[in-house]
Scaffold this active site. Structure first.
Site, PDB file in Angstrom:
ATOM      1  N   CYS A  83       0.819  -1.183   0.081  1.00  0.00           N
ATOM      2  CA  CYS A  83       0.118   0.096  -0.151  1.00  0.00           C
ATOM      3  C   CYS A  83       1.006   1.217  -0.108  1.00  0.00           C
ATOM      4  O   CYS A  83       1.549   1.444  -1.001  1.00  0.00           O
ATOM      5  CB  CYS A  83      -0.891  -0.009   1.135  1.00  0.00           C
ATOM      6  SG  CYS A  83      -2.338   1.044   1.104  1.00  0.00           S
ATOM      7  N   HIS A 196      -3.681  -4.999  -0.421  1.00  0.00           N
ATOM      8  CA  HIS A 196      -3.325  -5.534   0.952  1.00  0.00           C
ATOM      9  C   HIS A 196      -3.506  -7.121   0.727  1.00  0.00           C
ATOM     10  O   HIS A 196      -4.321  -7.595   0.761  1.00  0.00           O
ATOM     11  CB  HIS A 196      -4.459  -5.103   1.939  1.00  0.00           C
ATOM     12  CG  HIS A 196      -4.077  -3.687   2.363  1.00  0.00           C
ATOM     13  ND1 HIS A 196      -3.340  -3.195   3.164  1.00  0.00           N
ATOM     14  CD2 HIS A 196      -4.864  -2.536   1.896  1.00  0.00           C
ATOM     15  CE1 HIS A 196      -3.364  -1.737   3.354  1.00  0.00           C
ATOM     16  NE2 HIS A 196      -4.320  -1.538   2.541  1.00  0.00           N
ATOM     17  N   GLU A 198      -2.455  -9.158   3.169  1.00  0.00           N
ATOM     18  CA  GLU A 198      -2.989  -9.783   4.110  1.00  0.00           C
ATOM     19  C   GLU A 198      -4.573  -9.582   4.567  1.00  0.00           C
ATOM     20  O   GLU A 198      -5.131 -10.276   5.389  1.00  0.00           O
ATOM     21  CB  GLU A 198      -2.386  -9.003   5.427  1.00  0.00           C
ATOM     22  CG  GLU A 198      -2.807  -7.706   5.736  1.00  0.00           C
ATOM     23  CD  GLU A 198      -2.404  -6.434   4.838  1.00  0.00           C
ATOM     24  OE1 GLU A 198      -2.806  -5.241   5.155  1.00  0.00           O
ATOM     25  OE2 GLU A 198      -1.711  -6.673   3.876  1.00  0.00           O
TER      26      GLU A 198
END
Length: 214
Positions: A83, A196, A198
């Site tokens: 990001c 992202h 994750e």
């Protein structure tokens, strides 16, 4: 198999816990790094971040962590920017003025166009899921994106994106109302994802595993 040592740069501007948990889920030993030595001792380095480019770079410079990241990358070890962390890999940003980045992948951070290709305004920031597209044939090869299928979706929240000087440093894009927005960049041992991983489910975990194999 030897456990991989991952350092996540802690400079006060990242969603560190979710990134840490995701790497632990794929088998890495993870530590937060806020000192020069902590960064240089790691096998893999992750530069996360949310918020404004100017503030992120200020946080890195405050403790000399920018120099540590540059040294780590120069040593040829794998570096991942996520990001805002991806944006800081670029040369400069136009967000709230002109601000210098790490210049690891030459290019500028520019605003996502406010309107689609056919004219109507669309929502900025972009928030949601988007399908990854290879920027050119074979763009995923030799990167953590290798092995992903054509229907690989990732989660993004952003208003700005990187436009690399060398178009071949953009390994993935996504389509936003006919506009190609940069989703991932790479140069040698340095990889950045605007999305992202994750928060991107199995696709994101695949990317993190692949990064640990780089």
């Amino acid at each position: 198999m030897m456990t991989k040592s991952v350092a996540i740069v802690d400079y006060g501007a990242g969603n560190l816990l979710s990134v840490r948990r995701a790497f632990e889920k794929v088998g890495a030993t993870v530590a937060l790094a806020s000192r020069f030595g902590d960064i240089m001792d790691a096998d893999y380095l992750v530069l996360p971040g949310v918020g404004a480019f100017r503030d992120g770079m200020a946080g890195l410079r405050q403790n000399g962590l920018d120099e540590a990241v540059l040294r780590f990358a120069d040593a040829g070890k794998p570096l991942l920017g996520i990001c805002l962390g991806m944006q800081m890999l670029a040369s400069e940003s136009e967000e709230f003025g002109s601000h210098n980045g790490l210049d690891l992948i030459p290019g500028k951070v520019r605003a996502i166009p406010a309107a689609g290709r056919d004219g109507p305004l669309h929502k900025i920031p972009f928030i949601g899921w988007a399908r990854l597209n290879a920027s050119y044939p074979g763009a995923f090869e030799g990167s953590p994106l290798a092995g992903l299928g054509e229907d690989s979706f990732v989660y993004l929240v952003h208003s700005f994106h990187v436009e690399p000087e060398d178009a071949r440093n953009a390994s993935a894009t996504y389509d936003y109302d006919g506009i190609k927005v940069t989703a991932a960049i790479q140069k040698a041992n340095i990889f950045g994802c605007q999305f992202h991983p994750e928060k991107s489910g199995p696709v994101g975990l695949h990317i993190l595993r692949s990064f640990l194999e780089s």
